[in-house]
Design a protein around this motif. Sequence first.
Motif, PDB file in Angstrom:
ATOM      1  N   LYS A 232     -10.185   8.131   0.753  1.00 27.14           N
ATOM      2  CA  LYS A 232     -10.146   7.513   2.083  1.00 27.14           C
ATOM      3  C   LYS A 232      -8.718   7.102   2.426  1.00 27.14           C
ATOM      4  O   LYS A 232      -7.890   6.878   1.536  1.00 27.14           O
ATOM      5  CB  LYS A 232     -11.059   6.286   2.132  1.00 27.14           C
ATOM      6  CG  LYS A 232     -12.532   6.601   1.925  1.00 27.14           C
ATOM      7  CD  LYS A 232     -13.423   5.433   2.284  1.00 27.14           C
ATOM      8  CE  LYS A 232     -13.269   4.263   1.349  1.00 27.14           C
ATOM      9  NZ  LYS A 232     -14.236   3.176   1.619  1.00 27.14           N
ATOM     10  N   ALA A 233      -8.463   6.969   3.709  1.00 31.07           N
ATOM     11  CA  ALA A 233      -7.127   6.573   4.176  1.00 31.07           C
ATOM     12  C   ALA A 233      -6.887   5.085   3.979  1.00 31.07           C
ATOM     13  O   ALA A 233      -5.740   4.633   3.935  1.00 31.07           O
ATOM     14  CB  ALA A 233      -6.959   6.945   5.646  1.00 31.07           C
ATOM     15  N   SER A 234      -7.957   4.303   3.843  1.00 38.00           N
ATOM     16  CA  SER A 234      -7.806   2.859   3.631  1.00 38.00           C
ATOM     17  C   SER A 234      -9.049   2.318   2.929  1.00 38.00           C
ATOM     18  O   SER A 234     -10.121   2.929   2.980  1.00 38.00           O
ATOM     19  CB  SER A 234      -7.591   2.123   4.962  1.00 38.00           C
ATOM     20  OG  SER A 234      -8.734   2.241   5.780  1.00 38.00           O
ATOM     21  N   PHE A 235      -8.885   1.178   2.288  1.00 37.95           N
ATOM     22  CA  PHE A 235      -9.993   0.501   1.620  1.00 37.95           C
ATOM     23  C   PHE A 235      -9.982  -0.960   2.044  1.00 37.95           C
ATOM     24  O   PHE A 235      -8.925  -1.558   2.258  1.00 37.95           O
ATOM     25  CB  PHE A 235      -9.850   0.598   0.097  1.00 37.95           C
ATOM     26  CG  PHE A 235     -10.078   1.974  -0.457  1.00 37.95           C
ATOM     27  CD1 PHE A 235     -11.317   2.344  -0.955  1.00 37.95           C
ATOM     28  CD2 PHE A 235      -9.050   2.908  -0.478  1.00 37.95           C
ATOM     29  CE1 PHE A 235     -11.524   3.612  -1.472  1.00 37.95           C
ATOM     30  CE2 PHE A 235      -9.238   4.183  -0.985  1.00 37.95           C
ATOM     31  CZ  PHE A 235     -10.490   4.537  -1.480  1.00 37.95           C
ATOM     32  N   ASP A 236     -11.166  -1.538   2.165  1.00 37.19           N
ATOM     33  CA  ASP A 236     -11.294  -2.938   2.566  1.00 37.19           C
ATOM     34  C   ASP A 236     -11.100  -3.818   1.331  1.00 37.19           C
ATOM     35  O   ASP A 236     -11.987  -3.928   0.482  1.00 37.19           O
ATOM     36  CB  ASP A 236     -12.681  -3.173   3.174  1.00 37.19           C
ATOM     37  CG  ASP A 236     -12.833  -4.580   3.736  1.00 37.19           C
ATOM     38  OD1 ASP A 236     -11.792  -5.228   3.963  1.00 37.19           O
ATOM     39  OD2 ASP A 236     -13.981  -5.028   3.913  1.00 37.19           O
TER      40      ASP A 236
ATOM     41  N   PHE B 171      -3.486  -1.940  -0.246  1.00 37.70           N
ATOM     42  CA  PHE B 171      -3.766  -0.556  -0.623  1.00 37.70           C
ATOM     43  C   PHE B 171      -2.471   0.246  -0.710  1.00 37.70           C
ATOM     44  O   PHE B 171      -2.297   1.075  -1.620  1.00 37.70           O
ATOM     45  CB  PHE B 171      -4.734   0.074   0.396  1.00 37.70           C
ATOM     46  CG  PHE B 171      -5.014   1.527   0.145  1.00 37.70           C
ATOM     47  CD1 PHE B 171      -5.384   1.979  -1.113  1.00 37.70           C
ATOM     48  CD2 PHE B 171      -4.898   2.457   1.173  1.00 37.70           C
ATOM     49  CE1 PHE B 171      -5.638   3.328  -1.341  1.00 37.70           C
ATOM     50  CE2 PHE B 171      -5.152   3.793   0.953  1.00 37.70           C
ATOM     51  CZ  PHE B 171      -5.517   4.230  -0.310  1.00 37.70           C
ATOM     52  N   GLU B 172      -1.546  -0.016   0.200  1.00 32.70           N
ATOM     53  CA  GLU B 172      -0.258   0.687   0.163  1.00 32.70           C
ATOM     54  C   GLU B 172       0.505   0.359  -1.122  1.00 32.70           C
ATOM     55  O   GLU B 172       1.141   1.231  -1.721  1.00 32.70           O
ATOM     56  CB  GLU B 172       0.583   0.315   1.395  1.00 32.70           C
ATOM     57  CG  GLU B 172       0.035   0.840   2.708  1.00 32.70           C
ATOM     58  CD  GLU B 172      -0.111   2.358   2.699  1.00 32.70           C
ATOM     59  OE1 GLU B 172       0.814   3.042   2.212  1.00 32.70           O
ATOM     60  OE2 GLU B 172      -1.149   2.855   3.167  1.00 32.70           O
ATOM     61  N   ASP B 173       0.429  -0.913  -1.557  1.00 32.48           N
ATOM     62  CA  ASP B 173       1.070  -1.309  -2.811  1.00 32.48           C
ATOM     63  C   ASP B 173       0.463  -0.544  -3.985  1.00 32.48           C
ATOM     64  O   ASP B 173       1.176  -0.052  -4.870  1.00 32.48           O
ATOM     65  CB  ASP B 173       0.901  -2.817  -3.060  1.00 32.48           C
ATOM     66  CG  ASP B 173       1.626  -3.674  -2.046  1.00 32.48           C
ATOM     67  OD1 ASP B 173       2.672  -3.223  -1.526  1.00 32.48           O
ATOM     68  OD2 ASP B 173       1.147  -4.789  -1.761  1.00 32.48           O
ATOM     69  N   ILE B 174      -0.862  -0.470  -3.989  1.00 31.14           N
ATOM     70  CA  ILE B 174      -1.568   0.208  -5.086  1.00 31.14           C
ATOM     71  C   ILE B 174      -1.155   1.669  -5.165  1.00 31.14           C
ATOM     72  O   ILE B 174      -0.902   2.205  -6.251  1.00 31.14           O
ATOM     73  CB  ILE B 174      -3.102   0.087  -4.892  1.00 31.14           C
ATOM     74  CG1 ILE B 174      -3.538  -1.372  -5.021  1.00 31.14           C
ATOM     75  CG2 ILE B 174      -3.857   0.948  -5.914  1.00 31.14           C
ATOM     76  CD1 ILE B 174      -4.976  -1.623  -4.627  1.00 31.14           C
ATOM     77  N   LYS B 175      -1.075   2.311  -4.010  1.00 29.97           N
ATOM     78  CA  LYS B 175      -0.702   3.739  -3.996  1.00 29.97           C
ATOM     79  C   LYS B 175       0.697   3.955  -4.541  1.00 29.97           C
ATOM     80  O   LYS B 175       0.956   4.934  -5.250  1.00 29.97           O
ATOM     81  CB  LYS B 175      -0.789   4.291  -2.560  1.00 29.97           C
ATOM     82  CG  LYS B 175      -2.205   4.520  -2.074  1.00 29.97           C
ATOM     83  CD  LYS B 175      -2.242   5.421  -0.857  1.00 29.97           C
ATOM     84  CE  LYS B 175      -1.520   4.809   0.329  1.00 29.97           C
ATOM     85  NZ  LYS B 175      -1.624   5.662   1.532  1.00 29.97           N
ATOM     86  N   LYS B 176       1.618   3.031  -4.216  1.00 28.22           N
ATOM     87  CA  LYS B 176       3.018   3.208  -4.618  1.00 28.22           C
ATOM     88  C   LYS B 176       3.266   2.874  -6.092  1.00 28.22           C
ATOM     89  O   LYS B 176       4.268   3.292  -6.651  1.00 28.22           O
ATOM     90  CB  LYS B 176       3.921   2.327  -3.735  1.00 28.22           C
ATOM     91  CG  LYS B 176       4.083   2.852  -2.310  1.00 28.22           C
ATOM     92  CD  LYS B 176       5.088   2.043  -1.526  1.00 28.22           C
ATOM     93  CE  LYS B 176       4.554   0.685  -1.165  1.00 28.22           C
ATOM     94  NZ  LYS B 176       5.442  -0.031  -0.204  1.00 28.22           N
TER      95      LYS B 176
ATOM     96  N   GLU C  94     -12.558   7.133  -5.393  1.00 25.21           N
ATOM     97  CA  GLU C  94     -13.530   6.964  -4.305  1.00 25.21           C
ATOM     98  C   GLU C  94     -13.797   5.503  -3.969  1.00 25.21           C
ATOM     99  O   GLU C  94     -14.385   5.203  -2.922  1.00 25.21           O
ATOM    100  CB  GLU C  94     -14.834   7.656  -4.695  1.00 25.21           C
ATOM    101  CG  GLU C  94     -14.659   9.160  -4.930  1.00 25.21           C
ATOM    102  CD  GLU C  94     -15.834   9.785  -5.650  1.00 25.21           C
ATOM    103  OE1 GLU C  94     -16.695   9.022  -6.152  1.00 25.21           O
ATOM    104  OE2 GLU C  94     -15.900  11.025  -5.730  1.00 25.21           O
ATOM    105  N   GLY C  95     -13.404   4.606  -4.854  1.00 20.71           N
ATOM    106  CA  GLY C  95     -13.650   3.192  -4.598  1.00 20.71           C
ATOM    107  C   GLY C  95     -12.630   2.298  -5.285  1.00 20.71           C
ATOM    108  O   GLY C  95     -12.123   2.640  -6.354  1.00 20.71           O
ATOM    109  N   ILE C  96     -12.304   1.174  -4.653  1.00 18.15           N
ATOM    110  CA  ILE C  96     -11.417   0.161  -5.236  1.00 18.15           C
ATOM    111  C   ILE C  96     -12.119  -1.183  -5.091  1.00 18.15           C
ATOM    112  O   ILE C  96     -12.570  -1.541  -3.996  1.00 18.15           O
ATOM    113  CB  ILE C  96     -10.047   0.105  -4.538  1.00 18.15           C
ATOM    114  CG1 ILE C  96      -9.365   1.479  -4.565  1.00 18.15           C
ATOM    115  CG2 ILE C  96      -9.154  -0.941  -5.184  1.00 18.15           C
ATOM    116  CD1 ILE C  96      -8.037   1.518  -3.820  1.00 18.15           C
ATOM    117  N   ALA C  97     -12.222  -1.915  -6.207  1.00 19.30           N
ATOM    118  CA  ALA C  97     -12.911  -3.206  -6.162  1.00 19.30           C
ATOM    119  C   ALA C  97     -12.144  -4.231  -6.979  1.00 19.30           C
ATOM    120  O   ALA C  97     -11.597  -3.913  -8.040  1.00 19.30           O
ATOM    121  CB  ALA C  97     -14.328  -3.058  -6.713  1.00 19.30           C
TER     122      ALA C  97
END
Length: 332
Positions: free
Chosen positions: A58-62, A251-256, A287-290
């Motif tokens: 996904k492009a973003s996660f809540d 989420f941007e931090d996690i990706k980087k 598929e998921g971040i929690a």
Amino acid sequence: MNKKKIFLLIGLFILSLSSLFFILLKSRRKTEVFTPGILPKPKINSYYKSGLDVVFSKASFDLPKSLPVLTVSKPPPIDVVKAKEIALNLGYGFEPRIVNDTLDGTSYVFDDNKSVLYVRSKTNKVEFHNYIDPASINTNKTVDHKELINNALDFLLKLKILGENEILFSFARYYKGSGSSGELVYTKNKDEASFYEFSFSQKLNGLYIIDNARNSPITVTLLPDGNIYKAEVSILGEVKNSPESYPLKSFEDIKKESNEYTLISVNESDSFLEGLTKTDLMDINIEGIAPAYYRESVSSEIMQPIYLLEGTAKTIGRADAVNILIYTPALQ
């Protein structure tokens, strides 16, 4: 003013300074416990030593913007009344044998010659051992993986230490028999396993407390026919939120920060991680971040937030995708 009064005033002055210093030092230590800049990064162990290239579905996660740090106090020793209550839940309706040990303190032992239950007062641990001889088990009578997990969960619920909504299956490990001194021998091959060890996590305040698979405070080991072979449950002490919440990575931090990713399990087990290389894993799809809380060991007094990255990957030798789980620090 006589000398006695002078010495008395000087003594009171020194005592006041010492008290003030102690209060300030204590206050500073309390502040430091909850300062993210001082909290060390969680020590997340893994037997996988290569890097990870992932894509996100996904492009973003809540994700939450902040969470408190948790502190854990040592629970009070288990008394004989509580020990008998736990034992009765498993059918031990008799008085325990009491054993005193320098490490475990007082232990309440319930032995019916078929199995034995140890309730460790000082360490707040419950241990169960079945006297079944593994060599006598009919290996042709086996139950599937899901049923084994359900059997383990049913046993934990019988203890009535945790409720159904407070326990989550985390990891599996596999063993293929006993060594010369009676210990279980670890194997990567699930198909040749004759012992299945399942680790579970505890849920608290809507979030799971996640442990390293090899330091899990809740484990149940089963035989292929579904019988419980042994189990250990460490009882958690009182948990409190820190006075403030602290900012979490976006989420941007996690990706980087992919260099912070730690692969914890493949196909719901850490058994396959040792010796696994980057070329063995393909098409890692998250598929998921929690959020969750990470406990480094059973004796940890502080638990800080981490993120669980859940998804799938392809592995060498398998046509179908398998589930994977990655841990990464959450505090900014």
